[in-house]
Design a protein around this motif. Structure first.
Motif, PDB file in Angstrom:
ATOM      1  N   GLU A 138      66.662 -86.710 -20.629  1.00 52.47           N
ATOM      2  CA  GLU A 138      66.195 -86.937 -19.266  1.00 52.47           C
ATOM      3  C   GLU A 138      65.196 -88.091 -19.277  1.00 52.47           C
ATOM      4  OE1 GLU A 138      64.678 -83.190 -17.887  1.00 52.47           O
ATOM      5  OE2 GLU A 138      66.675 -82.524 -17.258  1.00 52.47           O
ATOM      6  N   ARG A 139      65.337 -89.004 -18.306  1.00 56.53           N
ATOM      7  CA  ARG A 139      64.542 -90.228 -18.331  1.00 56.53           C
ATOM      8  C   ARG A 139      63.882 -90.489 -16.979  1.00 56.53           C
ATOM      9  NH1 ARG A 139      65.687 -93.293 -22.879  1.00 56.53           N
ATOM     10  NH2 ARG A 139      67.479 -92.537 -24.088  1.00 56.53           N
ATOM     11  N   ASP A 140      62.741 -91.160 -17.034  1.00 60.54           N
ATOM     12  CA  ASP A 140      62.063 -91.657 -15.842  1.00 60.54           C
ATOM     13  C   ASP A 140      62.199 -93.176 -15.800  1.00 60.54           C
ATOM     14  OD1 ASP A 140      61.096 -89.186 -14.854  1.00 60.54           O
ATOM     15  OD2 ASP A 140      59.477 -89.224 -16.328  1.00 60.54           O
ATOM     16  N   LEU A 141      62.286 -93.722 -14.587  1.00 53.81           N
ATOM     17  CA  LEU A 141      62.473 -95.164 -14.426  1.00 53.81           C
ATOM     18  C   LEU A 141      61.131 -95.874 -14.229  1.00 53.81           C
ATOM     19  CD1 LEU A 141      65.630 -95.265 -12.109  1.00 53.81           C
ATOM     20  CD2 LEU A 141      65.518 -95.376 -14.614  1.00 53.81           C
ATOM     21  N   TYR A 142      60.931 -96.928 -14.990  1.00 56.98           N
ATOM     22  CA  TYR A 142      59.757 -97.803 -14.850  1.00 56.98           C
ATOM     23  C   TYR A 142      60.257 -99.232 -14.679  1.00 56.98           C
ATOM     24  CZ  TYR A 142      56.968 -93.936 -16.745  1.00 56.98           C
ATOM     25  OH  TYR A 142      56.352 -92.712 -16.957  1.00 56.98           O
ATOM     26  N   THR A 178      64.099-102.725 -15.067  1.00 58.00           N
ATOM     27  CA  THR A 178      63.916-101.293 -14.845  1.00 58.00           C
ATOM     28  C   THR A 178      64.477-100.561 -16.053  1.00 58.00           C
ATOM     29  OG1 THR A 178      64.098-101.557 -12.453  1.00 58.00           O
ATOM     30  CG2 THR A 178      64.429 -99.340 -13.340  1.00 58.00           C
ATOM     31  N   GLY A 180      64.775 -96.939 -18.600  1.00 61.74           N
ATOM     32  CA  GLY A 180      64.798 -95.483 -18.572  1.00 61.74           C
ATOM     33  C   GLY A 180      64.018 -94.930 -19.753  1.00 61.74           C
ATOM     34  N   TRP A 181      62.782 -94.491 -19.491  1.00 67.36           N
ATOM     35  CA  TRP A 181      61.916 -94.009 -20.570  1.00 67.36           C
ATOM     36  C   TRP A 181      62.113 -92.504 -20.757  1.00 67.36           C
ATOM     37  CZ3 TRP A 181      59.052 -96.946 -23.804  1.00 67.36           C
ATOM     38  CH2 TRP A 181      58.190 -96.269 -24.685  1.00 67.36           C
ATOM     39  N   ARG A 183      61.643 -88.785 -20.798  1.00 68.19           N
ATOM     40  CA  ARG A 183      60.658 -88.012 -20.043  1.00 68.19           C
ATOM     41  C   ARG A 183      59.756 -87.183 -20.944  1.00 68.19           C
ATOM     42  NH1 ARG A 183      63.417 -85.149 -15.231  1.00 68.19           N
ATOM     43  NH2 ARG A 183      63.603 -87.365 -14.660  1.00 68.19           N
ATOM     44  N   THR A 205      56.350 -96.849 -11.016  1.00 66.68           N
ATOM     45  CA  THR A 205      56.386 -95.691 -11.906  1.00 66.68           C
ATOM     46  C   THR A 205      57.093 -94.566 -11.180  1.00 66.68           C
ATOM     47  OG1 THR A 205      54.243 -94.934 -11.096  1.00 66.68           O
ATOM     48  CG2 THR A 205      54.239 -96.361 -13.048  1.00 66.68           C
ATOM     49  N   PRO A 206      57.528 -93.525 -11.907  1.00 63.96           N
ATOM     50  CA  PRO A 206      58.221 -92.405 -11.263  1.00 63.96           C
ATOM     51  C   PRO A 206      57.339 -91.724 -10.214  1.00 63.96           C
ATOM     52  CG  PRO A 206      58.452 -92.295 -13.631  1.00 63.96           C
ATOM     53  CD  PRO A 206      57.428 -93.349 -13.365  1.00 63.96           C
ATOM     54  N   LYS A 207      57.958 -91.260  -9.145  1.00 65.54           N
ATOM     55  CA  LYS A 207      57.222 -90.503  -8.137  1.00 65.54           C
ATOM     56  C   LYS A 207      56.919 -89.121  -8.662  1.00 65.54           C
ATOM     57  CE  LYS A 207      59.325 -92.950  -4.251  1.00 65.54           C
ATOM     58  NZ  LYS A 207      60.136 -92.844  -3.019  1.00 65.54           N
TER      59      LYS A 207
END
Length: 208
Positions: A138-142, A178, A180-181, A183, A205-207
């Motif tokens: 699972e990744r967050d977008l920066y 952008t 995908g880091w 999570r 940064t991710p909301k």
């Protein structure tokens, strides 16, 4: 969060079978990316086995531990003897995004409630033994702001770290990448900044 999911193409499934006291149990397993993917498999199972005694089901259409996108059904078997044991096997496997249908052809010998629960659980466990899986991260977008001269270095660093670049946008000042880091890891761009010998500007940064 990192977890494993069935490595099966969407709209396809793995099939296995066992026999218990002359009853035939056929297990279909799919990658249930969402509930619709599982529902399509169930509809196909019913169409291909219209004369089966039961089409019992269980699914987890999310990560392990998912509490909402889950379900199970006994499909006419005595309550609690099919769907729940199947679901418990899926839950114990720590797999995510997985759905299964166990198709039963009655063989003439009644198994009793305990025997049914064991048979349905065994059918799913047997299928999981040979199920191919892959890891999902699972990744967050920066979104990062970089100068044109830094783009190639940043892309190479991301590739080394297995960090996907989801999008690249260009303007007169440079590039916005952008990424995908993962999570489950705190964001740390210091190794990249050391390589670039300059700070990296984070635009979004991710909301929360």
């Amino acid at each position: 969060m990192r977890y494993r999911v069935p490595e099966l193409p969407l709209s396809s499934w793995q099939t296995t079978d066992i026999e218990v006291e002359k009853s035939h149990f056929i297990t279909w397993i799919c990658h249930a990316l969402d509930i619709d993917a599982f529902t399509r498999m169930l509809a196909t199972a019913k169409a291909e086995h219209p004369n089966a005694s039961h089409h019992c089901t269980a699914y987890i259409a999310g990560p392990p531990g998912e509490q909402n996108l889950i379900g199970f059904s006994d499909d006419g078997e005595p309550g609690g003897t099919a769907g729940r044991p199947m679901y418990q096997v899926l839950q114990g496997s720590q797999l995510g995004q997985i759905g299964c249908v166990v198709i039963r052809y009655f063989g003439g010998t009644k198994l009793g409630t305990g025997g049914l629960a064991r048979a349905y659980a065994q059918a799913v466990s047997h299928a999981l033994e040979t199920l191919p899986t892959r890891e999902v991260v699972e990744r967050d977008l920066y979104t990062l702001r970089l100068g044109f001269a830094s783009e190639a270095i940043a892309r190479a660093w991301c590739e080394e770290q297995a960090i996907p670049i989801e999008q690249a946008d260009y303007d007169g000042d440079g590039v916005r990448l952008t990424i995908g880091w993962p999570r489950d890891n705190p964001l740390d761009l210091s190794p990249l900044e050391n390589r670039l010998k300059s700070a990296v500007e984070i635009l979004s940064t991710p909301k929360a």
